[in-house]
Design a protein around this motif. Structure first.
Motif, PDB file in Angstrom:
ATOM      1  N   GLY A 186     -25.615  -2.239 -21.939  1.00  0.00           N
ATOM      2  CA  GLY A 186     -25.402  -1.161 -20.983  1.00  0.00           C
ATOM      3  C   GLY A 186     -24.111  -1.338 -20.202  1.00  0.00           C
ATOM      4  N   LEU A 187     -23.819  -2.567 -19.793  1.00  0.00           N
ATOM      5  CA  LEU A 187     -22.568  -2.833 -19.077  1.00  0.00           C
ATOM      6  C   LEU A 187     -21.361  -2.576 -19.970  1.00  0.00           C
ATOM      7  CD1 LEU A 187     -23.386  -6.104 -17.104  1.00  0.00           C
ATOM      8  CD2 LEU A 187     -22.896  -3.857 -16.125  1.00  0.00           C
ATOM      9  N   ARG A 188     -21.465  -2.953 -21.239  1.00  0.00           N
ATOM     10  CA  ARG A 188     -20.344  -2.713 -22.154  1.00  0.00           C
ATOM     11  C   ARG A 188     -20.102  -1.216 -22.314  1.00  0.00           C
ATOM     12  NH1 ARG A 188     -19.577  -5.059 -28.372  1.00  0.00           N
ATOM     13  NH2 ARG A 188     -18.082  -3.480 -29.055  1.00  0.00           N
ATOM     14  N   GLN A 189     -21.174  -0.445 -22.422  1.00  0.00           N
ATOM     15  CA  GLN A 189     -21.032   0.997 -22.549  1.00  0.00           C
ATOM     16  C   GLN A 189     -20.328   1.585 -21.327  1.00  0.00           C
ATOM     17  OE1 GLN A 189     -24.781   3.110 -22.782  1.00  0.00           O
ATOM     18  NE2 GLN A 189     -23.907   4.681 -24.107  1.00  0.00           N
ATOM     19  N   LEU A 190     -20.727   1.135 -20.147  1.00  0.00           N
ATOM     20  CA  LEU A 190     -20.100   1.628 -18.924  1.00  0.00           C
ATOM     21  C   LEU A 190     -18.653   1.150 -18.801  1.00  0.00           C
ATOM     22  CD1 LEU A 190     -23.139   1.002 -16.575  1.00  0.00           C
ATOM     23  CD2 LEU A 190     -22.260   3.239 -17.283  1.00  0.00           C
ATOM     24  N   SER A 191     -18.404  -0.093 -19.198  1.00  0.00           N
ATOM     25  CA  SER A 191     -17.054  -0.640 -19.134  1.00  0.00           C
ATOM     26  C   SER A 191     -16.106   0.133 -20.052  1.00  0.00           C
ATOM     27  CB  SER A 191     -17.081  -2.126 -19.515  1.00  0.00           C
ATOM     28  OG  SER A 191     -15.792  -2.679 -19.468  1.00  0.00           O
ATOM     29  N   GLU A 192     -16.593   0.527 -21.220  1.00  0.00           N
ATOM     30  CA  GLU A 192     -15.749   1.282 -22.148  1.00  0.00           C
ATOM     31  C   GLU A 192     -15.437   2.673 -21.606  1.00  0.00           C
ATOM     32  OE1 GLU A 192     -17.670   1.139 -25.954  1.00  0.00           O
ATOM     33  OE2 GLU A 192     -17.079  -0.952 -26.326  1.00  0.00           O
ATOM     34  N   ILE A 193     -16.406   3.271 -20.903  1.00  0.00           N
ATOM     35  CA  ILE A 193     -16.152   4.569 -20.274  1.00  0.00           C
ATOM     36  C   ILE A 193     -15.089   4.414 -19.185  1.00  0.00           C
ATOM     37  CG2 ILE A 193     -17.149   6.415 -18.884  1.00  0.00           C
ATOM     38  CD1 ILE A 193     -19.849   5.757 -20.323  1.00  0.00           C
ATOM     39  N   ALA A 194     -15.213   3.352 -18.379  1.00  0.00           N
ATOM     40  CA  ALA A 194     -14.234   3.105 -17.321  1.00  0.00           C
ATOM     41  C   ALA A 194     -12.842   2.889 -17.906  1.00  0.00           C
ATOM     42  CB  ALA A 194     -14.654   1.894 -16.497  1.00  0.00           C
ATOM     43  N   GLU A 195     -12.787   2.213 -19.035  1.00  0.00           N
ATOM     44  CA  GLU A 195     -11.499   1.954 -19.688  1.00  0.00           C
ATOM     45  C   GLU A 195     -10.820   3.260 -20.109  1.00  0.00           C
ATOM     46  OE1 GLU A 195      -9.783  -0.342 -23.671  1.00  0.00           O
ATOM     47  OE2 GLU A 195     -11.845  -0.686 -22.992  1.00  0.00           O
ATOM     48  N   LYS A 196     -11.609   4.204 -20.608  1.00  0.00           N
ATOM     49  CA  LYS A 196     -11.040   5.491 -21.020  1.00  0.00           C
ATOM     50  C   LYS A 196     -10.488   6.271 -19.830  1.00  0.00           C
ATOM     51  CE  LYS A 196     -14.024   6.060 -25.085  1.00  0.00           C
ATOM     52  NZ  LYS A 196     -15.131   6.850 -25.684  1.00  0.00           N
ATOM     53  N   VAL A 197     -11.188   6.205 -18.694  1.00  0.00           N
ATOM     54  CA  VAL A 197     -10.752   6.962 -17.521  1.00  0.00           C
ATOM     55  C   VAL A 197      -9.555   6.292 -16.859  1.00  0.00           C
ATOM     56  CG1 VAL A 197     -11.444   7.865 -15.267  1.00  0.00           C
ATOM     57  CG2 VAL A 197     -13.093   7.808 -17.146  1.00  0.00           C
ATOM     58  N   ALA A 198      -9.617   4.958 -16.719  1.00  0.00           N
ATOM     59  CA  ALA A 198      -8.576   4.232 -15.987  1.00  0.00           C
ATOM     60  C   ALA A 198      -7.393   3.847 -16.864  1.00  0.00           C
ATOM     61  CB  ALA A 198      -9.176   2.971 -15.359  1.00  0.00           C
ATOM     62  N   GLY A 199      -7.620   3.794 -18.171  1.00  0.00           N
ATOM     63  CA  GLY A 199      -6.538   3.420 -19.064  1.00  0.00           C
ATOM     64  C   GLY A 199      -6.278   1.931 -19.126  1.00  0.00           C
ATOM     65  N   ARG A 200      -7.221   1.137 -18.676  1.00  0.00           N
ATOM     66  CA  ARG A 200      -7.064  -0.315 -18.762  1.00  0.00           C
ATOM     67  C   ARG A 200      -8.437  -0.963 -18.975  1.00  0.00           C
ATOM     68  NH1 ARG A 200      -6.029   0.886 -13.423  1.00  0.00           N
ATOM     69  NH2 ARG A 200      -7.637   0.213 -11.943  1.00  0.00           N
ATOM     70  N   ARG A 201      -8.403  -2.098 -19.634  1.00  0.00           N
ATOM     71  CA  ARG A 201      -9.622  -2.792 -20.001  1.00  0.00           C
ATOM     72  C   ARG A 201     -10.021  -3.790 -18.914  1.00  0.00           C
ATOM     73  NH1 ARG A 201     -11.195  -7.463 -22.387  1.00  0.00           N
ATOM     74  NH2 ARG A 201     -13.006  -7.362 -23.766  1.00  0.00           N
ATOM     75  N   THR A 202     -11.318  -3.923 -18.689  1.00  0.00           N
ATOM     76  CA  THR A 202     -11.826  -4.921 -17.756  1.00  0.00           C
ATOM     77  C   THR A 202     -11.944  -6.258 -18.479  1.00  0.00           C
ATOM     78  OG1 THR A 202     -13.073  -3.270 -16.489  1.00  0.00           O
ATOM     79  CG2 THR A 202     -13.762  -5.570 -16.280  1.00  0.00           C
ATOM     80  N   GLU A 203     -11.119  -7.223 -18.095  1.00  0.00           N
ATOM     81  CA  GLU A 203     -11.122  -8.530 -18.748  1.00  0.00           C
ATOM     82  C   GLU A 203     -11.862  -9.585 -17.950  1.00  0.00           C
ATOM     83  OE1 GLU A 203      -7.056  -9.448 -19.588  1.00  0.00           O
ATOM     84  OE2 GLU A 203      -6.949  -8.022 -21.264  1.00  0.00           O
ATOM     85  N   GLU A 204     -12.154  -9.299 -16.679  1.00  0.00           N
ATOM     86  CA  GLU A 204     -12.919 -10.213 -15.845  1.00  0.00           C
ATOM     87  C   GLU A 204     -13.493  -9.439 -14.676  1.00  0.00           C
ATOM     88  OE1 GLU A 204     -10.432 -13.249 -14.276  1.00  0.00           O
ATOM     89  OE2 GLU A 204      -9.000 -11.874 -13.388  1.00  0.00           O
ATOM     90  N   PHE A 205     -14.591  -9.934 -14.132  1.00  0.00           N
ATOM     91  CA  PHE A 205     -15.168  -9.291 -12.959  1.00  0.00           C
ATOM     92  C   PHE A 205     -16.030 -10.284 -12.194  1.00  0.00           C
ATOM     93  CE2 PHE A 205     -17.916  -8.274 -16.568  1.00  0.00           C
ATOM     94  CZ  PHE A 205     -19.197  -8.610 -16.119  1.00  0.00           C
ATOM     95  N   ILE A 206     -16.307  -9.928 -10.938  1.00  0.00           N
ATOM     96  CA  ILE A 206     -17.155 -10.729 -10.057  1.00  0.00           C
ATOM     97  C   ILE A 206     -18.603 -10.321 -10.269  1.00  0.00           C
ATOM     98  CG2 ILE A 206     -17.746 -11.138  -7.628  1.00  0.00           C
ATOM     99  CD1 ILE A 206     -14.761 -10.608  -6.997  1.00  0.00           C
ATOM    100  N   SER A 207     -19.515 -11.299 -10.238  1.00  0.00           N
ATOM    101  CA  SER A 207     -20.944 -11.013 -10.353  1.00  0.00           C
ATOM    102  C   SER A 207     -21.658 -11.580  -9.140  1.00  0.00           C
ATOM    103  CB  SER A 207     -21.509 -11.627 -11.636  1.00  0.00           C
ATOM    104  OG  SER A 207     -22.863 -11.272 -11.813  1.00  0.00           O
ATOM    105  N   LEU A 208     -22.547 -10.772  -8.574  1.00  0.00           N
ATOM    106  CA  LEU A 208     -23.293 -11.198  -7.393  1.00  0.00           C
ATOM    107  C   LEU A 208     -24.692 -10.611  -7.452  1.00  0.00           C
ATOM    108  CD1 LEU A 208     -23.174  -8.568  -5.079  1.00  0.00           C
ATOM    109  CD2 LEU A 208     -20.788  -9.095  -5.495  1.00  0.00           C
ATOM    110  N   GLY A 209     -25.566 -11.109  -6.592  1.00  0.00           N
ATOM    111  CA  GLY A 209     -26.931 -10.602  -6.551  1.00  0.00           C
ATOM    112  C   GLY A 209     -27.932 -11.636  -7.009  1.00  0.00           C
ATOM    113  N   GLY A 210     -29.202 -11.290  -6.894  1.00  0.00           N
ATOM    114  CA  GLY A 210     -30.268 -12.232  -7.152  1.00  0.00           C
ATOM    115  C   GLY A 210     -30.319 -12.785  -8.554  1.00  0.00           C
ATOM    116  N   GLY A 211     -29.913 -11.983  -9.552  1.00  0.00           N
ATOM    117  CA  GLY A 211     -29.985 -12.445 -10.939  1.00  0.00           C
ATOM    118  C   GLY A 211     -28.678 -12.976 -11.488  1.00  0.00           C
TER     119      GLY A 211
END
Length: 504
Positions: free
Chosen positions: A391-416
């Protein structure tokens, strides 16, 4: 002691209260669960009275057990799950408990809004589509149609932070990040209530509360129980914002292109942007940082699916549950490790109570696909974890199309976030490195930071965010050895919903 502020965070099943000093240091945090009421027709509401009890218990524990000096509090901020629609009468009494995002009763109203307002016009003004519960305008219309006497008595509609602010100050307001989830607010335009949309949907605009920026003061503390605990009467209370937006502020996601993931009952991918360019696949909202917006890909039932599987099929793990389920979930992590990448051919669709982004379908449901006589419970547990990655990959690919750049790293937080197998398979599936923060409870910290801005401790939300020390618990690097099997399973994951949509 340095001056400090208090942050309240109302989540999906529990409330947290944090004390954060002017250096951005978390002094203490208390949490307590409350009751969520579910029922016929897809009802999902917070028990408002039980929430208030739990919140007061958190304050009491913070002052009495943790020794935080109540008299030194400089301000209070509010973070909340979104949406959680409430209705109040002219005396400020709660007429309808908060209707949360998983409530499905307004599916007919959502369809009516799409047909009668028009999806193109709706998106142009609000930057969003509509879905039962997930956009609170549908629930307002449901109340009008099904509870007409309540609608007539309603003086104010609001979200959960409206409710908490009213408890504390007697004043009503909503911030821009919450208003973005109503289908009645000009998210991309003038950031005001839309008279056009209110008239088209049939909601009296006069029932919508005043709008404030997230760091603005809604009123002064008059709540007698908190004053009795020692918080000074007149302490400023800021309206705050949505929980993911507040968590993003505390995590440092304040500038264009910043990305984070929050892992809890839901899993949300958040991308900060400084231009109002939006995709229909995302929930799009104003950030708590003025002049920016955030795209949010909200996977509604990832962590809750794992909890459901534990409760229904893992009685041996449930018996070991302590400390909020940490030992039980650790046992499930070990079970997932006994399976193999690709979960032995099993692919899970985590749409257990409908899904928001990217499908926007309240009728969608969960699916285990690809099971055989060799499928084990371990495979099914791993499939639930892998579904979040897909699901995250699907959303990341959508973001890439809109922003024109790929997400190569990100911060993760929360209980899990600290589940290392979960983080590793997500990194492998996305092909992106994940930086897990040491502290996961960032939403109440963000609320406290906003209170600090309102109280004058910080000049603005960005400078407040810069004070927070963000220690990295672990960096998980993306591996390539399982790319083939994950690519194949990902193709199945993305094809399942379109093929099953009519059956749902």
């Amino acid at each position: 002691m340095k001056r400090y502020t208090l942050g309240i965070d109302v989540g999906t099943a529990s409330v947290k209260v944090a004390a954060v000093d002017e250096s951005g240091i978390l002094l203490a945090l208390r949490s307590e669960s409350y009751r969520v009421v579910t029922g016929e027709g897809g009802k999902a509401e917070i028990d408002g009275r039980d929430l208030r009890r739990a919140m007061m218990n958190c304050f009491s524990a913070l002052f009495l057990a943790d020794g935080i000096p109540a008299a030194e509090a400089a301000g209070i901020g509010i973070s909340c799950l979104c949406p959680g629609l409430c209705a109040f009468d002219s005396q400020g009494s709660l007429l309808v408990d908060p209707i949360i995002y998983s409530d499905c009763r307004s599916a007919g109203e959502a369809e009516w809004i799409r047909e009668n307002v028009g999806e193109e016009r709706l998106f142009a003004l609000t930057a969003n589509t509509v879905m039962a519960g997930a956009i609170s305008g549908t629930s307002m219309l449901w109340i009008k149609r099904n509870l007409p006497e309540v609608y007539e008595k309603t003086r104010w509609f609001g979200h959960v932070n409206t409710m908490v602010a009213a408890w504390l100050t007697g004043q009503f307001a909503m911030d821009h990040s919450n208003a973005s989830y109503t289908a009645l607010f000009e998210t991309a335009g003038e950031k005001k209530w839309s008279r056009e949309l209110c008239e088209a949907v049939g909601i009296d605009m006069e029932k919508l509360p005043p709008l404030l920026a997230s760091h603005q003061i809604v009123g002064e503390l008059i709540e007698k129980e908190l004053i009795g605990m020692g918080i000074p009467a007149g302490t400023p209370v800021v309206i705050g914002g949505g929980d993911t937006a507040c968590a993003s502020l505390a995590a440092g996601v304040t500038g264009n292109g910043d990305v984070c993931e929050s892992v809890g009952s839901t899993d949300v991918l958040t991308v900060c942007v400084d231009q109002p360019r939006f995709s229909r696949s995302f929930i799009n909202r104003c950030h708590v940082v003025e002049g920016t917006w955030i795209w949010q890909g909200a996977l509604s039932h990832t962590g809750s699916s794992l909890r459901w599987f534990r409760d229904q099929f893992c009685p041996d793990y449930k018996e070991t549950e302590r400390d909020g389920g940490e030992k039980a979930f650790a046992a499930m992590d070990r079970a997932a490790e006994r399976s193999v990448p690709g979960a032995g051919g099993v692919v899970f669709l985590p749409y257990m109570m409908g899904e928001r982004s990217p499908v926007w379908d309240s009728r969608a449901r969960g699916v285990f696909f690809g099971m055989s006589l060799s499928t084990t419970r371990d495979d099914m547990i791993r499939a639930v974890l892998e579904a979040c990655g897909y699901g995250l990959r699907q959303l990341s690919e959508i973001a890439e199309k809109v922003a024109g750049r790929r997400t190569e790293e990100f911060i993760s937080l929360g209980g899990g976030a600290k589940s290392l197998i979960w983080a590793q398979l997500k990194a492998d599936i996305l092909g992106a490195d994940i930086h897990i923060l040491e502290r996961g409870d960032m939403a109440p910290v963000g609320a406290a930071l906003l209170a600090g801005v309102g109280a004058g401790l910080f000049s603005d939300p960005v400078s407040a965010s810069e004070r927070v020390e963000r220690k990295t618990y672990r960096t998980v690097r993306a591996g390539v050895e399982n790319r083939g099997v994950y690519d194949q399973r990902y193709r199945i994951y993305t094809e399942l919903y379109p093929r099953l949509k009519e059956l749902f």
